[in-house]
Enzyme design. Sequence first.
Site, short mmCIF file in Angstrom:
data_model
loop_
_atom_site.label_atom_id
_atom_site.label_comp_id
_atom_site.label_asym_id
_atom_site.label_seq_id
_atom_site.Cartn_x
_atom_site.Cartn_y
_atom_site.Cartn_z
N GLU A 127 0.86 -1.19 0.00
CA GLU A 127 0.00 0.00 0.00
C GLU A 127 0.90 1.24 0.00
OE1 GLU A 127 -2.92 -0.28 3.14
OE2 GLU A 127 -3.69 -2.17 2.33
N PRO A 128 0.33 2.41 -0.26
CA PRO A 128 1.19 3.60 -0.33
C PRO A 128 2.03 3.80 0.93
CG PRO A 128 -1.00 4.11 -1.17
CD PRO A 128 -1.07 2.71 -0.64
N ARG A 270 36.99 -7.42 -28.29
CA ARG A 270 37.46 -6.04 -28.20
C ARG A 270 38.97 -5.99 -27.96
NH1 ARG A 270 36.40 -0.74 -29.36
NH2 ARG A 270 37.42 0.60 -27.81
N GLY A 345 32.74 -0.71 -21.32
CA GLY A 345 33.12 0.71 -21.42
C GLY A 345 31.98 1.54 -21.99
N GLU A 369 9.34 -8.09 -3.95
CA GLU A 369 9.12 -9.33 -3.17
C GLU A 369 10.03 -9.39 -1.94
OE1 GLU A 369 7.95 -12.82 -5.17
OE2 GLU A 369 7.43 -11.75 -7.00
N SER A 372 16.52 -6.50 -0.05
CA SER A 372 17.65 -7.27 0.50
C SER A 372 17.68 -7.12 2.02
CB SER A 372 18.97 -6.77 -0.08
OG SER A 372 19.02 -7.09 -1.46
N1 CAA Z 1 5.16 -18.33 6.21
C1 CAA Z 1 4.13 -18.55 7.08
N2 CAA Z 1 3.89 -17.71 8.13
C2 CAA Z 1 4.69 -16.66 8.28
C3 CAA Z 1 5.77 -16.38 7.42
C4 CAA Z 1 5.99 -17.29 6.35
N3 CAA Z 1 6.99 -17.08 5.49
N4 CAA Z 1 6.39 -15.25 7.83
C5 CAA Z 1 5.74 -14.82 8.93
N5 CAA Z 1 4.71 -15.69 9.19
C6 CAA Z 1 3.77 -15.61 10.31
C7 CAA Z 1 4.51 -15.57 11.63
O1 CAA Z 1 4.80 -16.88 12.09
C8 CAA Z 1 3.52 -14.85 12.52
O2 CAA Z 1 2.53 -15.75 12.93
P1 CAA Z 1 2.31 -16.06 14.53
O3 CAA Z 1 1.99 -14.73 15.15
O4 CAA Z 1 1.17 -17.03 14.53
O5 CAA Z 1 3.61 -16.63 15.00
C9 CAA Z 1 2.87 -13.85 11.57
O6 CAA Z 1 3.07 -14.36 10.25
C10 CAA Z 1 3.48 -12.46 11.67
O7 CAA Z 1 4.85 -12.61 11.41
P2 CAA Z 1 5.94 -11.55 11.89
O8 CAA Z 1 5.66 -11.17 13.31
O9 CAA Z 1 7.30 -12.08 11.56
O10 CAA Z 1 5.56 -10.30 11.01
P3 CAA Z 1 6.29 -8.90 10.82
O11 CAA Z 1 5.25 -7.85 10.82
O12 CAA Z 1 7.44 -8.77 11.75
O13 CAA Z 1 6.80 -8.96 9.30
C11 CAA Z 1 8.27 -9.45 7.52
C12 CAA Z 1 7.59 -9.92 8.81
C13 CAA Z 1 9.22 -10.57 7.16
C14 CAA Z 1 9.01 -8.17 7.65
C15 CAA Z 1 7.18 -9.31 6.43
O14 CAA Z 1 6.34 -8.23 6.68
C16 CAA Z 1 7.75 -9.17 5.03
O15 CAA Z 1 8.15 -10.17 4.41
N6 CAA Z 1 7.81 -7.92 4.52
C17 CAA Z 1 8.18 -7.72 3.12
C18 CAA Z 1 6.96 -7.65 2.29
C19 CAA Z 1 7.24 -7.92 0.86
O16 CAA Z 1 8.03 -8.81 0.52
N7 CAA Z 1 6.53 -7.21 -0.01
C20 CAA Z 1 6.62 -7.45 -1.41
C21 CAA Z 1 5.35 -7.06 -2.04
S1 CAA Z 1 4.85 -8.08 -3.32
C22 CAA Z 1 5.77 -7.69 -4.65
O17 CAA Z 1 6.79 -7.07 -4.61
C23 CAA Z 1 5.21 -8.28 -5.91
C24 CAA Z 1 5.70 -7.73 -7.17
O18 CAA Z 1 5.70 -6.58 -7.44
C25 CAA Z 1 6.15 -8.67 -8.18
#
Ligand code: CAA
Length: 387
Positions: A127-128, A270, A345, A369, A372
């Site tokens: 989201e934004p 080259r 180059g 996704e 890093s």
């Molecule tokens: N699989 C299953 N469950 C998962 C999980 C996974 N990989 N990762 C976390 N969970 C679960 C946790 O176990 C937790 O559950 P419980 O409370 O029951 O234990 C719950 O989800 C919350 O997890 P966290 O407390 O770890 O959550 P967080 O708020 O700290 O966030 C994060 C974790 C890794 C930072 C996550 O928010 C994240 O991956 N952020 C990046 C988002 C992202 O990749 N966005 C990309 C957008 S899509 C895109 O880019 C598409 C495109 O354009 C092509």
Amino acid sequence: MDFNLTEEQQMIQAAARDFARERIAPVAAEFDESGTFPIDNIRAMGELGLMGIEVPEAYGGAGLDTIGYALALMEICEADAAHGTIMSVNNSLFCNGILKHGTEDQKQKYVRAVASGEAIGAYALTEPQSGSDASNMKSRAVRSDDGSHYVINARKSWITSGPYADYLVLFAMTDPEAGAKGVSAFIIDTRVDGFSRGKTEPKLGIRASATCEVELDDYKCPADCLLGEEGQGFKIAMGVLDAGRIGIAAQAVGIAQAAYDASLAWSRDRKAFGREIGSFQMIQAKIADMKCRLEAARLLTLRAAWAKMQAQRTGARFTVDGSMAKLVASEACMYITHQAVQIHGGMGYSKEMPVERYFRDAKITEIYEGTSEIQRMVIGRTETGLR
Ligand code: CAA
């Protein structure tokens, strides 16, 4: 340990390679320049089974495995990363989640259409105000009193394939007080009233893959388009990204391979100071470092694909495998494309050669996704057991 590919893996790799060389490579620069979405090629890739490689044949896919998917995606991205982006969203982010969590009707209706290339799928999480902090969402879904539908109000950004998507997997809060446990997943039909698209993003790279904002304004979503159960949405989103990140790693390997091959050819052709530049130690050192990082990235990517295949049997998570593959492959890709420009180059800086496109396309693999930084956080948290 067996590094040999199965017959089916070789078959899908060869089919993707032939298509990439014949249909994509010749037009990649033109599509990059115009930013045109390559819809005809995407439909043709669907006919070849490339839009639903892991989707069972019963739902219109090729019924192959994750290693086959990664190999095919590498081939497509070697020719053009933008085609690869569209392919990876259809395969990993759209079909994968519905296959895992969807009902039989959802699979028949939505997976079949996208896996065959007749329809375009997208994934709407960002989201934004929230990219990395994905659960911090403002989008809301409220169930109607009779339970027949949800009313969704949402604004989602950076939606890959958004301008052309027929269907989206979209995440919204059904219980805002519950934080991540209040997120639910929905399948959205973009032809229904209440759905609209914002401006298409002008991007540095992967320019032929269209990206836009989407908005849902009192959108009526039938209850049978809820994916999984209410409150499961965040875990569905994260699980889908685990698989998606293997695709982005494969994309990075494909781009890096193209940049490496171009550099090798250039260093042999080259001449400077009366000899081939490839005979200079400084160029040889670059080639050696590029080759090592490329092969390390490929191995980690294929190992993550293998881990996902094992997980289908054991139910284990492959989160760290996907994050490691994406982190290493995307940073290798950035390094290799950077060195490729340097080896070429002035010609590396010119649009007369594809190397500058590889360099621009590489950058997104370190961002989408999960950046890093997010991959390091996922790996670090898991390894230490600390937050
Ligand atoms: N699989 C299953 N469950 C998962 C999980 C996974 N990989 N990762 C976390 N969970 C679960 C946790 O176990 C937790 O559950 P419980 O409370 O029951 O234990 C719950 O989800 C919350 O997890 P966290 O407390 O770890 O959550 P967080 O708020 O700290 O966030 C994060 C974790 C890794 C930072 C996550 O928010 C994240 O991956 N952020 C990046 C988002 C992202 O990749 N966005 C990309 C957008 S899509 C895109 O880019 C598409 C495109 O354009 C092509």
